[in-house]
Structures are given as structure tokens and as C-alpha cells.
Design an enzyme around this catalytic site. Structure first.
Site, PDB file in Angstrom:
ATOM      1  N   ARG A  89      74.728 -35.935 123.984  1.00  0.00           N
ATOM      2  CA  ARG A  89      73.580 -35.319 124.643  1.00  0.00           C
ATOM      3  C   ARG A  89      72.851 -36.372 125.478  1.00  0.00           C
ATOM      4  NH1 ARG A  89      71.603 -32.808 119.368  1.00  0.00           N
ATOM      5  NH2 ARG A  89      72.944 -31.000 119.100  1.00  0.00           N
ATOM      6  N   ARG A 198      64.183 -37.354 108.787  1.00  0.00           N
ATOM      7  CA  ARG A 198      65.127 -36.505 109.531  1.00  0.00           C
ATOM      8  C   ARG A 198      64.667 -36.466 110.974  1.00  0.00           C
ATOM      9  NH1 ARG A 198      68.677 -33.933 110.115  1.00  0.00           N
ATOM     10  NH2 ARG A 198      69.079 -31.992 109.064  1.00  0.00           N
ATOM     11  N   LYS A 199      65.218 -35.554 111.723  1.00  0.00           N
ATOM     12  CA  LYS A 199      64.843 -35.404 113.133  1.00  0.00           C
ATOM     13  C   LYS A 199      63.373 -35.034 113.275  1.00  0.00           C
ATOM     14  CE  LYS A 199      67.477 -31.764 112.981  1.00  0.00           C
ATOM     15  NZ  LYS A 199      68.349 -30.640 113.373  1.00  0.00           N
ATOM     16  N   GLY A 459      76.335 -19.936 115.872  1.00  0.00           N
ATOM     17  CA  GLY A 459      77.650 -19.964 115.248  1.00  0.00           C
ATOM     18  C   GLY A 459      77.664 -20.038 113.745  1.00  0.00           C
ATOM     19  N   CYS A 464      71.192 -23.075 115.432  1.00  0.00           N
ATOM     20  CA  CYS A 464      71.066 -23.861 116.663  1.00  0.00           C
ATOM     21  C   CYS A 464      70.840 -22.949 117.865  1.00  0.00           C
ATOM     22  CB  CYS A 464      72.317 -24.715 116.889  1.00  0.00           C
ATOM     23  SG  CYS A 464      72.575 -25.950 115.614  1.00  0.00           S
ATOM     24  N   GLY A 465      71.319 -21.730 117.793  1.00  0.00           N
ATOM     25  CA  GLY A 465      71.105 -20.756 118.858  1.00  0.00           C
ATOM     26  C   GLY A 465      69.777 -20.029 118.744  1.00  0.00           C
TER      27      GLY A 465
END
Length: 575
Positions: A89, A198-199, A459, A464-465
Site C-alpha cells: 500500500r 495495534r493499528k 471477503g 475490510c469491505g
């Protein structure tokens, strides 16, 4: 009796958990200081890459191992098999791009990524098919144009998002892009914050549409106007703790007015608070800051008190200003800018996927018709800005000629899809090809449909979508049909951000991929035939029971089925 003592049986050390392993690796090395190791891997070939890099350290450089195309079902332990290739990314703070930068990204895409690139839901550009040999060359090329993949993944501050029309939108309260860029430059790839639990996702916007979805970010600033001592002042509202993944949570608003000169400090303070929470380092699946609210008893009041203690500064209490309306937030289409005589053109990119040729063409069009400025959006779209009004018709025609849409149908406009099994090791079902086919099917079946519809396909259960905030969220799974395991999707309905913000309902319905168009057609025709005058789709969903919605989808009354649990660990690349 022997005087010799029997030796004690050695006690085996407890097995290191995944969380403990990652925490140990992070303590041992800051990956941003070790890029020379990657250059060495590149010179020695794929087999030389150490497992701590493929499993952990690469993520700090925005790099993941690419799946083999089968997804999670082809692997073990909740993760599919990795191929020899990598995905990367590229971070774009506030989604801002120049034509020069986009030309270089297009060249990289053509040379190293088999000619395809994806715009992500965090205003990044994602590449696939990268070899270990290509990684240093790609990073060097990006560095030369002022871009980097650093921080696009990993337990770090991620790409800082914002309104793509910052500084241009006639309705914005403030141009927040300088603040977004400041935060990105000071916190992303900052060695002080290389080891977060984490993120950590940040968004800043002065846009009244809240088009960067502050509701689902770890920290969010939205522009706020108040009157104090008879004077009008623009500052920010602060939210903390938003996130989706397997356990969605909408961000909690602090009762505070954040002055512009304290905004960066407030964001940094929250980041420091997050870094200090050892309780969040015990379990990777519950390590986001939202879990302070969800499982550790924190409230808006305790969080604000912790922020103020960090800063040594008390914020004025302040009620929230106007909430973003329940409308499109994507800046698609042609709209006038606040600069006299100029407009912007928001082009819909289905699934965010572009070819190298399309990237080059968009860059060239921005130079020919504008001033070479472009913006990526969290809706996986692209915006060309600063276009003289007289040139708009010709530019729209050129964009349409590239296979993009400036005036899309509701199905095309609202579609979002994550990476899916094509490249992701954690996905259960394919997404981008399915979504493209599904949009085409719905356009044929319901050309008369006249409502905004966010149709998000993800998915797996990690969202994530962004299926949790969609009108219709389709979550990938596998079921058996005619003796074979096939792609299928579990339906979530009625998610929203803004005025009616809420997490989509799990209504207990699933369908195979091939049966989804017919099910969605039944659902939407049910709305069209029974809606009250002026009633929106979202209002209809809110007043209709799960049982009735499920029956519409199925074409008959059916029992609810449970949503599948997450197949394994929550990945670092969720969202």
C-alpha cells in the site's frame, strides 16, 4: 536407599502466544530502521526472506505476503497459503496526489504489478504481484516523489485520511488538509509510535458531509463552529474508538471543543494513551483502542480526562454541531468549487481497480484540463480538481472514455469491495469480480431503482469491505451447493453513518453468489412496492423486521441462519 537424588523433570516453558510473539518481535526491532535487510533479501532471492519479516516486519513498510488465490480455505489456522509475491500500500495523506506522482505510480504498476492498482478505503493505492527483488526499487521510486508505503500497515499510525475536497468545497467549515498532513508527517513512521498495540486510524475533516467516515476511526476530528464571547470560532469535535472488523464499534464523542491550535496535540495525546495500554497487548483480536470502551470500562468522560491530563489543558465543554445528513458522501459527479470559475469532477472507479494505462491517462487529464492535482477517496474513487468550468464537458467525455463513470447508476456508485481471495490469505470468497458482475445484474434487473444504495462486499468476517456500515453488506463465506463448496454471502442490512449512524443488522440470511442478484431484486422490489410516500430505503429498513427482510430476500419465510465466526486471527490489514 540411594543417596543420589533423582533429577527433577524439566518443566517445559509455556508456549508463546501470537500476541506475545509479535510483542517480542516489536521490542527487538524497529522495522523502519532495518530496510537494509530487505535490500539484502532482494539480492539473495525470495528463499532468503526471514519468517519474522514475512509475518510481521514487512507490514511496517506497507507490505504483505500475497495469497495464492484460494484464500483462507486453502490454508490452516485461519490463514491461507502465501505465494512468492507481495502486495504493497502506498500512503496518500488526505488522499492528495499530483500528476507527477501518479505517472510514477503508473510506471511502477506497469513494470512491477502486472498493470493493475487498487484505490483502497483509506485513500491508499495498493499494488500486487511485487517480487522481493522489486521491493527496494519500488520504495526508492516512491521516495523520490515524496511518497512512501511506511505506516500503510502494521501496529502504527496508518494513512491519515480526510476530505478529498479540502480547500475546495464551498460548504466546508475549514480546510483541514494542512492539519491532516501535519498529523501524517509527525505521527506516521514516527519511531516514537512504531510499537502501538495495534493499528491506529486517524481522520480529519472540515467537510460537513463527514466524507471520511469519522464514526469508524480510532481518532476523528470533525469541524465544529461555536460562538464564545460574541465571537464565532471554528474548531473541532473529537471522537475516539471507532472501528469495524469482527466486532464493530462507532466512535465515542468527547464533550469538548478542540481549538485549532490544540488539535494536533489532542490527537497525539490519544495516540500516547493507546500506546500505554498494556492490557491491549495481551490479545491481538482485542487490541484496538475501541476495546477500552467495549471491554475495559472506559467512557467518554474518562477518555477526555486522560487526554486533558496528558496535555495539562482543560477543553471547554461543547455540544455537537450539525450531524452529517443521511446522504451520499462520495463527491461523485461535477460540482462547483469555492474558487470562482472552477469545478471538480468525481469519477467512480468500480471496486477501486485501475490499470496502469488508466492511471497515466488520469494524470495526463489532470494536467491538460486542470493544474495536475488529483484526490483519492475512501469510496475507492478518484477526483480531478481545479478544472475551469468551460472545460468540464470535454473532460467528462474523456473520463467516460476511460471506462469510468461520472454519472453512475445507484448500483455502480455505491459499490465497494475489498481484496477478496484473489490476493488475500484471509478471505473466504472472491469479491471484486463478483461485485462487478452483481452491479451489472442489478442495473439490468432494476434500472428504475431511484435510491442511494451502499452495496459493500467483503471477503470474510473481518469487514475490510466495510459491510457493517452499508445499506446492504455482503460477507463472504462458503456453502455446499449441488455437492460442491461454492462462494456465498451472508447479508447484513441497514448500516449507516451520519444522521442515523448504526451497525448493520445480521438478519440471518445467506445466498450463493449466483443467487444474490435474484435475492437483492426481491428485497428492493419489496421496498418499491410498499414504501410510504417519500420514504427512503434506509427508513424502510429501519421499520421492517429482520423476519420480513429475510423473507423478501429468500422469497419465502425461512428460519434465520447464524453468521459464521471469524476463521482465525484478526489480521493487521483489516480495514
Amino acid at each position: 536407599m540411594s543417596d543420589t537424588a533423582t533429577p527433577a523433570t524439566p518443566v517445559a516453558a509455556p508456549k508463546e502466544t501470537k500476541a506475545q510473539k509479535v510483542e517480542r518481535l516489536k521490542r527487538e526491532k524497529n522495522p523502519w530502521n532495518a530496510w537494509d535487510e530487505v535490500r539484502q533479501f532482494a539480492s539473495e532471492g525470495r528463499d532468503s526472506v526471514l519468517p519474522e519479516w514475512t509475518g510481521t516486519y514487512f507490514k511496517w513498510w506497507g507490505v504483505y505476503t500475497q495469497g495464492d488465490g484460494v484464500g483462507v480455505t486453502g490454508g490452516v489456522g485461519g490463514e491461507g497459503k502465501a505465494s512468492e509475491y507481495f502486495m504493497m500500500r502506498i500512503g496518500l495523506p488526505n488522499g492528495m496526489l499530483t500528476a507527477k506522482q501518479l505517472h510514477v505510480i503508473a510506471d511502477i504498476t506497469a513494470k512491477y504489478a502486472r498493470g493493475i492498482a487498487d484505490i483502497t478505503t483509506r485513500q491508499n493505492i495498493q499494488l500486487h504481484w511485487l517480487t522481493i527483488e522489486s521491493l527496494p526499487e519500488v520504495v526508492d521510486a516512491l521516495t523520490a516523489i515524496g511518497l512512501s508505503p511506511k505506516g500503510a500497515c502494521g501496529d502504527v499510525v496508518r494513512n491519515v485520511t480526510g476530505c478529498p475536497l479540502a480547500g475546495l468545497d464551498a460548504d466546508e467549515l475549514i480546510d483541514a488538509s494542512p492539519l491532516a498532513v501535519e498529523i501524517a508527517h509527525k505521527l506516521t513512521a514516527n519511531p516514537e509510535f512504531y510499537n502501538l498495540p495495534r493499528k491506529f486510524k486517524i481522520t480529519v475533516t472540515g467537510c460537513p458531509l463527514w466524507c471520511s467516515y469519522p464514526e469508524i476511526n480510532d481518532v476523528a476530528l470533525t469541524a465544529l463552529k461555536r460562538v464564545k464571547d460574541g465571537k464565532e470560532e471554528i474548531g473541532y469535535s473529537l471522537r475516539v474508538g471507532g472501528g469495524l472488523s469482527t466486532e464493530p464499534h462507532l466512535a465515542v464523542r468527547m464533550n469538548a471543543f478542540i481549538p485549532q491550535d490544540k488539535a494536533y496535540d489532542a490527537v497525539k495525546a490519544v495516540c500516547e494513551i493507546f500506546r500505554e495500554q498494556e492490557v491491549l497487548r495481551e490479545n491481538r483480536t482485542r487490541a484496538r483502542i475501541k476495546y477500552l470502551f467495549m471491554r475495559n470500562g472506559w467512557t467518554a468522560e474518562t477518555m477526555l480526562a486522560a487526554i486533558e491530563e496528558k496535555l495539562g489543558f482543560k477543553f471547554d465543554p461543547c455540544e455537537e454541531g450539525p450531524i452529517a445528513k443521511d446522504l451520499y458522501r462520495d463527491h461523485v459527479g461535477v460540482h462547483r468549487q469555492k474558487q470562482e470559475g472552477l469545478s471538480y469532477v468525481g469519477a467512480t472507479v468500480l471496486n477501486g481497480r485501475l490499470t496502469a494505462d488508466q492511471l497515466h491517462s488520469l494524470a495526463s487529464l489532470s494536467e491538460t484540463y486542470g493544474d495536475g492535482q488529483l484526490r483519492a477517496t475512501i469510496g475507492q474513487n478518484i477526483v480531478l480538481v481545479n478544472i475551469p468550468n468551460a472545460k468540464i464537458p470535454a473532460l467528462v467525455q474523456e473520463i467516460t472514455g476511460l471506462g469510468l463513470q461520472v454519472e453512475p447508476t445507484v448500483f455502480y456508485r455505491g459499490a465497494v469491495a475489498c481484496t477478496g481471495t484473489e490476493f488475500c490469505k484471509l478471505a473466504i470468497a472472491e469479491t471484486k469480480g463478483f461485485t462487478k458482475w452483481l452491479v451489472g445484474e442489478m442495473e439490468e434487473r432494476l434500472p428504475e431503482f431511484d435510491q442511494q444504495l451502499r452495496l459493500h462486499v467483503t471477503g470474510c468476517t473481518n469487514s475490510c469491505g466495510q459491510s457493517w456500515i452499508a445499506d446492504l453488506g455482503l460477507e463472504g463465506k462458503k456453502i455446499k451447493k449441488d455437492g460442491k463448496m461454492v462462494d456465498a454471502y451472508y447479508f447484513c442490512v441497514g448500516g449507516a453513518v451520519g444522521e442515523y449512524a448504526g451497525i448493520a443488522r445480521q438478519i440471518g440470511y445467506r445466498a450463493t453468489a449466483e443467487d444474490c442478484p435474484e435475492a437483492i431484486e426481491r428485497l428492493l422490489r419489496g421496498y418499491l412496492s410498499t414504501r410510504a410516500e417519500g420514504e427512503s430505503l434506509r427508513s424502510y429498513f429501519r421499520r421492517t423486521s429482520d423476519e420480513d427482510l429475510r423473507a423478501q430476500l429468500a422469497g419465502a419465510v425461512v428460519s434465520a441462519v447464524e453468521r459464521d465466526p471469524a476463521p482465525g486471527r484478526v489480521p493487521a490489514n483489516v480495514g
